[in-house]
Every structure is written in C-alpha cells, then in structure tokens.
Design a protein around this motif. Sequence first.
Motif, PDB file in Angstrom:
ATOM      1  N   TYR A  73       0.975  -1.344   0.242  1.00 21.35           N
ATOM      2  CA  TYR A  73       0.105  -0.052   0.053  1.00 21.35           C
ATOM      3  C   TYR A  73       1.073   1.365   0.035  1.00 21.35           C
ATOM      4  O   TYR A  73       0.673   2.198  -0.759  1.00 21.35           O
ATOM      5  N   GLN A  74       1.553   1.529   0.903  1.00 27.11           N
ATOM      6  CA  GLN A  74       2.343   2.309   1.368  1.00 27.11           C
ATOM      7  C   GLN A  74       3.681   2.891  -0.061  1.00 27.11           C
ATOM      8  O   GLN A  74       3.731   3.734  -0.399  1.00 27.11           O
ATOM      9  N   ASN A  75       4.061   1.546  -0.900  1.00 32.56           N
ATOM     10  CA  ASN A  75       4.457   1.977  -2.496  1.00 32.56           C
ATOM     11  C   ASN A  75       3.942   2.642  -3.080  1.00 32.56           C
ATOM     12  O   ASN A  75       4.365   3.389  -4.324  1.00 32.56           O
ATOM     13  N   LEU A  76       2.706   2.183  -3.024  1.00 26.87           N
ATOM     14  CA  LEU A  76       1.591   2.430  -4.444  1.00 26.87           C
ATOM     15  C   LEU A  76       1.441   4.421  -4.038  1.00 26.87           C
ATOM     16  O   LEU A  76       1.041   4.596  -5.113  1.00 26.87           O
ATOM     17  N   ARG A  77       1.316   4.171  -3.065  1.00 24.05           N
ATOM     18  CA  ARG A  77       0.797   5.540  -1.994  1.00 24.05           C
ATOM     19  C   ARG A  77       2.271   6.359  -3.323  1.00 24.05           C
ATOM     20  O   ARG A  77       1.649   7.274  -4.151  1.00 24.05           O
ATOM     21  N   GLY A  78       3.259   5.779  -2.253  1.00 19.25           N
ATOM     22  CA  GLY A  78       4.233   6.713  -3.082  1.00 19.25           C
ATOM     23  C   GLY A  78       4.979   7.026  -5.193  1.00 19.25           C
ATOM     24  O   GLY A  78       4.855   8.024  -5.353  1.00 19.25           O
ATOM     25  N   ILE A  79       4.715   5.487  -5.717  1.00 19.62           N
ATOM     26  CA  ILE A  79       4.490   5.562  -7.244  1.00 19.62           C
ATOM     27  C   ILE A  79       3.421   6.651  -7.388  1.00 19.62           C
ATOM     28  O   ILE A  79       3.727   6.943  -8.666  1.00 19.62           O
ATOM     29  N   HIS A  80       2.133   7.262  -6.460  1.00 16.85           N
ATOM     30  CA  HIS A  80       1.379   7.655  -6.833  1.00 16.85           C
ATOM     31  C   HIS A  80       1.560   9.209  -7.366  1.00 16.85           C
ATOM     32  O   HIS A  80       1.067   9.855  -8.377  1.00 16.85           O
ATOM     33  N   ASN A 133       5.066  10.411  -7.194  1.00 18.27           N
ATOM     34  CA  ASN A 133       6.185  10.347  -7.831  1.00 18.27           C
ATOM     35  C   ASN A 133       5.802  10.681  -8.982  1.00 18.27           C
ATOM     36  O   ASN A 133       7.038  10.009  -9.498  1.00 18.27           O
ATOM     37  N   ILE A 134       4.966   9.687  -9.733  1.00 13.80           N
ATOM     38  CA  ILE A 134       5.388   8.938 -11.441  1.00 13.80           C
ATOM     39  C   ILE A 134       5.362  10.695 -12.125  1.00 13.80           C
ATOM     40  O   ILE A 134       4.780  11.152 -11.700  1.00 13.80           O
ATOM     41  N   LYS A 135       6.326  10.629 -12.998  1.00 11.78           N
ATOM     42  CA  LYS A 135       6.127  10.850 -13.680  1.00 11.78           C
ATOM     43  C   LYS A 135       6.901  11.024 -15.036  1.00 11.78           C
ATOM     44  O   LYS A 135       6.881   9.329 -15.830  1.00 11.78           O
ATOM     45  N   GLY A 136       6.553  11.877 -16.254  1.00 10.94           N
ATOM     46  CA  GLY A 136       6.306  11.301 -17.587  1.00 10.94           C
ATOM     47  C   GLY A 136       5.134  11.764 -18.457  1.00 10.94           C
ATOM     48  O   GLY A 136       3.877  11.754 -18.190  1.00 10.94           O
ATOM     49  N   LYS A 137       5.639  11.230 -19.465  1.00 13.07           N
ATOM     50  CA  LYS A 137       4.017  11.058 -20.566  1.00 13.07           C
ATOM     51  C   LYS A 137       2.719  10.431 -20.184  1.00 13.07           C
ATOM     52  O   LYS A 137       1.287  10.059 -20.919  1.00 13.07           O
ATOM     53  N   ARG A 138       2.927   9.032 -19.110  1.00 16.03           N
ATOM     54  CA  ARG A 138       2.113   8.343 -19.124  1.00 16.03           C
ATOM     55  C   ARG A 138       1.406   8.513 -17.613  1.00 16.03           C
ATOM     56  O   ARG A 138       0.893   8.005 -17.268  1.00 16.03           O
ATOM     57  N   PHE A 139       1.800  10.341 -16.771  1.00 17.08           N
ATOM     58  CA  PHE A 139       1.125  10.343 -15.789  1.00 17.08           C
ATOM     59  C   PHE A 139       0.228  10.691 -15.301  1.00 17.08           C
ATOM     60  O   PHE A 139       0.048   9.728 -14.610  1.00 17.08           O
ATOM     61  N   PHE A 140      -0.616  10.828 -16.571  1.00 19.62           N
ATOM     62  CA  PHE A 140      -1.945  11.199 -15.929  1.00 19.62           C
ATOM     63  C   PHE A 140      -3.295   9.588 -16.240  1.00 19.62           C
ATOM     64  O   PHE A 140      -4.374   8.890 -15.336  1.00 19.62           O
ATOM     65  N   ASP A 141      -2.373   8.613 -17.176  1.00 13.09           N
ATOM     66  CA  ASP A 141      -3.379   7.675 -16.997  1.00 13.09           C
ATOM     67  C   ASP A 141      -2.841   6.686 -15.103  1.00 13.09           C
ATOM     68  O   ASP A 141      -3.092   5.814 -14.736  1.00 13.09           O
ATOM     69  N   LEU A 142      -1.376   6.901 -15.303  1.00 14.36           N
ATOM     70  CA  LEU A 142      -0.235   5.919 -14.606  1.00 14.36           C
ATOM     71  C   LEU A 142      -1.092   6.655 -12.858  1.00 14.36           C
ATOM     72  O   LEU A 142      -1.232   5.606 -12.296  1.00 14.36           O
ATOM     73  N   HIS A 143      -0.549   7.685 -12.606  1.00 12.26           N
ATOM     74  CA  HIS A 143      -1.311   8.572 -11.652  1.00 12.26           C
ATOM     75  C   HIS A 143      -2.986   8.051 -10.821  1.00 12.26           C
ATOM     76  O   HIS A 143      -3.127   7.464  -9.717  1.00 12.26           O
ATOM     77  N   VAL A 144      -4.080   8.018 -11.782  1.00  9.04           N
ATOM     78  CA  VAL A 144      -5.430   7.765 -11.588  1.00  9.04           C
ATOM     79  C   VAL A 144      -5.257   5.585 -11.146  1.00  9.04           C
ATOM     80  O   VAL A 144      -5.690   5.720 -10.319  1.00  9.04           O
ATOM     81  N   LYS A 145      -4.504   4.611 -12.135  1.00 12.39           N
ATOM     82  CA  LYS A 145      -4.910   3.656 -11.883  1.00 12.39           C
ATOM     83  C   LYS A 145      -3.955   3.249 -10.519  1.00 12.39           C
ATOM     84  O   LYS A 145      -4.413   3.015  -9.777  1.00 12.39           O
ATOM     85  N   PHE A 146      -2.804   3.851 -10.290  1.00 11.33           N
ATOM     86  CA  PHE A 146      -1.930   3.469  -8.803  1.00 11.33           C
ATOM     87  C   PHE A 146      -3.479   4.086  -7.702  1.00 11.33           C
ATOM     88  O   PHE A 146      -3.070   3.766  -6.337  1.00 11.33           O
ATOM     89  N   GLU A 147      -3.855   5.093  -8.387  1.00 13.94           N
ATOM     90  CA  GLU A 147      -4.812   5.088  -6.840  1.00 13.94           C
ATOM     91  C   GLU A 147      -6.166   4.485  -6.856  1.00 13.94           C
ATOM     92  O   GLU A 147      -5.970   4.212  -5.351  1.00 13.94           O
ATOM     93  N   GLU A 148      -6.420   3.834  -7.888  1.00 16.88           N
ATOM     94  CA  GLU A 148      -7.550   2.456  -7.858  1.00 16.88           C
ATOM     95  C   GLU A 148      -6.892   1.545  -6.757  1.00 16.88           C
ATOM     96  O   GLU A 148      -7.556   0.964  -6.602  1.00 16.88           O
ATOM     97  N   LEU A 149      -5.737   1.185  -7.030  1.00 19.98           N
ATOM     98  CA  LEU A 149      -4.691  -0.012  -6.764  1.00 19.98           C
ATOM     99  C   LEU A 149      -4.798   0.720  -5.157  1.00 19.98           C
ATOM    100  O   LEU A 149      -4.352  -0.577  -4.397  1.00 19.98           O
ATOM    101  N   TYR A 150      -3.997   1.940  -4.942  1.00 19.57           N
ATOM    102  CA  TYR A 150      -3.644   1.574  -3.606  1.00 19.57           C
ATOM    103  C   TYR A 150      -5.256   1.897  -2.751  1.00 19.57           C
ATOM    104  O   TYR A 150      -5.305   1.637  -1.562  1.00 19.57           O
ATOM    105  N   THR A 151      -6.369   2.394  -3.093  1.00 18.32           N
ATOM    106  CA  THR A 151      -7.577   2.547  -2.427  1.00 18.32           C
ATOM    107  C   THR A 151      -7.591   1.352  -2.686  1.00 18.32           C
ATOM    108  O   THR A 151      -9.026   0.767  -0.851  1.00 18.32           O
ATOM    109  N   ASP A 152      -8.216   0.220  -3.145  1.00 16.46           N
ATOM    110  CA  ASP A 152      -8.123  -1.594  -3.115  1.00 16.46           C
ATOM    111  C   ASP A 152      -7.529  -2.065  -2.008  1.00 16.46           C
ATOM    112  O   ASP A 152      -7.675  -3.097  -0.965  1.00 16.46           O
TER     113      ASP A 152
END
Length: 159
Positions: A31-38, A40-59
């Motif tokens: 869970y804590q790892n997911l918060r961290g990557i949510h 700190n993620i950077k780059g062209k895929r930020f918007f998609d991954l930011h949302v996906k990581f939030e979904e994963l850490y919520t779960d």
Amino acid sequence: MQLNSIGLDVTKSKSLSKDLNLLLANFQRYYQNLRGIHWNIKGKRFFDLHVKFEELYTDANLKVDEIAERILTLGGVPLHTFEDYIENAKVPVGKNITKDEDAIRLIVESLSRLLVIERAILDASDEASDEGTNAMMSEFITEQEKTVWMMKAWLAEEI
C-alpha cells in the motif's frame, strides 16, 4: 480439539492469525509503495498511471482492513505499527520511483510475493475448514492474478 465461538479449532485459528499478520505487514508495505508511486510518477503516462495507482492503493487499503478484521474474527490481534510491518514484510520497498516501467515492475514483484503468501494461507485455511479466510484468499488471488497479467501486458512481457 477446542473450538472457538465461530466453530474453528483454536490452535489452527491462532496459526492462521499469525499467517494473516504476515500478509497484513506485506500489504501495508505494498500500500505504501502504491502511494509513493502515485505521488512521484513522472512522464508522458502520468495521467493514466496516476489514476491507476490511486485505484490500486484504494483497493489495497480496503484489503488491509479486511485482513485485520479477519485476524480479529479468528481471535488474534492485528499488527499495527510500522515497526511490526518493517520486521515482517518481504515485499520490496519502492523508494523514489518516478519511471513508469519501474513502477509497474514494483507492482508485479509485490503482487507475486503477496500471491505466494496468500496461497500458503489458502492451503492452511482449507486444512482448518476456515471458509471465511478461504473465500477472502480466493478473492484476493483471483484479482491479483488478473492485475499481474494486465501489468505484464502493459510491459509487453509474458506472464
């Protein structure tokens, strides 16, 4: 054989509580790892991954609560300090991960380790005729296997 108030062997329930506490510690790190990557993620895929990581850490947060409540149901006490989690977790620590592929690989590695723990608990809960823990582990395993498959597909790697 002494049974607890939900009809399970007391000794087997205590053992399952210990196993579930190991899972709890590992889920907390995941869970804590997911918060961290949510965060700190950077780059062209930020918007998609930011949302996906939030979904994963919520779960993952919901699953942490389910695991702790199952431990209580079995008569155990859930681990609840960072010290306990650090001492018991085997899931890797993801520190300062900003690249998309590194983040996805951390998720795959973490889930792979969680699946090993969950399968061992599934075997033990089956042996103890503990359908509640069995059902929870089966649900977790099914969801996480699918997530691993999807993450490996994103990486363009074979499962």
